[in-house]
Design an enzyme around this catalytic site. Sequence first.
Site: not given
Length: 396
Positions: A9, A88, A177, A206-207, A238, A279, A324-325, A328, A378
């Site tokens: 990637n 990727r 995605h 959601l990342g 974004r 973040d 990630g979001v 976690n 992925e």
Amino acid sequence: MADRILVLNTGSSSIKYELVDPRTRERPARGLVERIGEKQGRLTHRSGDGPPYVRDRPFPGHDEGLEAMMEAFAAAGPEPTPVAVGHRVVHGGVRFAEAVLIDDEVIAAIEELAPLAPLHNPVNLTGIRLARKMFPEVPQVAVFDTAFHRTLPPEAYTYAVPREWRERLGVRRFGFHGTSCAYVSRRAAAFLGRDPQEVNLIVLHLGNGASATAIEGGRSVDTSMGMTPLEGLVMGTRSGDADPALAGYLARAGGLDAQQVEHALSHQGGLLALTGSSDMREVRDRDDDEARLALEIYTRRIRKYVGAYHALLGRVDAIVFTGGVGENDAATRAACLAGLGRLGITVDPASNQAESAGERAVSLPGAEVPVLVIPTDEEWEIARQTLARLPSTGRS
């Protein structure tokens, strides 16, 4: 011998790699070369369960990064000897509906698509070209983020813009995605004990990048990202959805050209614009009005998409959080679905707060619309699709 796939990637300033056996899901090695092109870079290589092999030094370009990867394999093991390299590639346009073996014609097509993903496709190509030199006898396969969304119906992918834009310039929704959506949608169906073709899902990836996708019977039928990964949800840097007239207004009132506006919306928008940090963990840790407003904007946008996709699908068998979001951050999951009880969508506080890294439900047993957390993978999905494309092995 195991059918090990080297998954690459390649990003603008990083190379993430993993050696994967897609049949057994064994991961003999994985690593990251980061801060390529900066004064000081870092390579972190992990082989099995051993301690990480770390090297801090400059990596002027991606070629030096890949050379460092091979040095890490030689120093810390294992011998890579892949049967193929899976890459990727972010944008496949209308041409690529599935993973493909890479040849010169495919490379030329990916290059032609670069204007649709100028931050991604060129560096993806860099990784492909370097890997072909490094492994000249090994098949290389491109796996496209956009491929999963090739099932979008015309009413979902068509923008109400001039015909010339659509027909000559290829303006339409593509969605992204897709590799993650393909993986988690199958896993969610298995978690529910159902066939993927029977299940309607809303997948929330959601990342730092974020998207919502409506999946009907295993097929993408709508998705929040558009012609580029900028449209849709609020993300790390974004903006997501914004008035298309913004560019014209900023040109007149602020003297900005189109490239400046696009760059700002992609790199200076989102949580970064609202709080000074991209973040979510840092934003969540703060207790001030700016951070609270940003979180409400972020989660409100997601609720709007969930409600819209619920109406579009008619029947929703599960809401799926990933990324990630999504995997976690329990507080964000709860806030994204707050007030949707009338749609049968509720989060159980105890299940949602319970610490776990695996696939799980965060709604009550027997919920009308189960809410699931499915960690994405992925790299394994890229390896699986790569293995399926290999010739003369009976695998494809």
